[in-house]
Design an enzyme around this catalytic site. Sequence first.
Site, PDB file in Angstrom:
ATOM      1  CG  LEU A  51      -1.790  -1.269   1.341  1.00  0.00           C
ATOM      2  CD1 LEU A  51      -2.594  -1.236   2.635  1.00  0.00           C
ATOM      3  CD2 LEU A  51      -2.707  -1.418   0.134  1.00  0.00           C
ATOM      4  CG  HIS A 110      -3.309   1.307  -2.100  1.00  0.00           C
ATOM      5  ND1 HIS A 110      -1.964   1.175  -2.341  1.00  0.00           N
ATOM      6  CD2 HIS A 110      -3.941   0.577  -3.051  1.00  0.00           C
ATOM      7  CE1 HIS A 110      -1.778   0.402  -3.390  1.00  0.00           C
ATOM      8  NE2 HIS A 110      -2.947   0.025  -3.847  1.00  0.00           N
TER       9      HIS A 110
END
Length: 277
Positions: free
Chosen positions: A30, A34
């Site tokens: 991530l 995100h």
Amino acid sequence: MKTAITLEELRSARAMLPEPVGFVPTMGYLHAGHISLVERARQECTSVVVSIFVNPTQFGPHEDFAKYPRDLPRDFAQLQAAGVDLVWTPTPEIMYPPDFQTWVIVERLTAPLEGAHRPGHFRGVTTVVAKLFNAVQPQKAYFGQKDAQQAAVIRQMTRDLNYPIEIVVCPTVREADGVAMSSRNTYLNPEERRAATVLFRALNAAKFAYEQGEREAETLRRIMREVIESEPLARLQYVSCADFETLEELEWVEGKALLSMAVFIGQTRLIDNLILE
Ligand code: PAF
């Protein structure tokens, strides 16, 4: 933050969550892009579910499935800090048991752009997203504008299959120099990372021409091509100036349009886009 691996674990944890449930499907590793989706879901929904699954069926045979970056402990720490309620990390065996044989295919919208250069990619994306939607049953699902065609394809699938899910598309998050956040940026060495700014520079050059009154789509495509070709480490795969809804190439920009491109920087394939409205 609860975690689940099996479908049974996911279903029983999901059943406890107050609605509306916001869902952010990811392939992990991530980054701030995100987390911006999670934050938007956090603002708009009572509960937030994130899935992490590097989906093998959306990678071509010569693509980067094996080397796609993975770091679950780091992902979990970020999601916990962002206030996520439930993280689902299914295994490939759970998502694709040995007798798996059902696919979800969106037809016209997947033909151009990414679909033309990554055969089978969107079949993998829509199939896995349909399976994730079926399991998580969210009221809202969050996707990034960075993958503009993916967002359009998922919106179409959601309509066509009558999912009672609102698709929310959030703005692309960029580094200070304009490079769009992507897990694949980690493949770039420092020289390639510098060269990667060429995508945003090319998009902005075309947008500037548009703002100055240029409406011929081929001129906008040529401007983007010329900027990409000026960067020795870049190899252009495609540039596009397409209708925002149908993704068909335009002759003239009249309504909302999508400028997009795929460019190899060394061995790394990057995509980016800007909207003209
Ligand atoms: O955008 C992604 O990360 C993936 O395509 C998605 C939507 C999680 C499906 O695997």
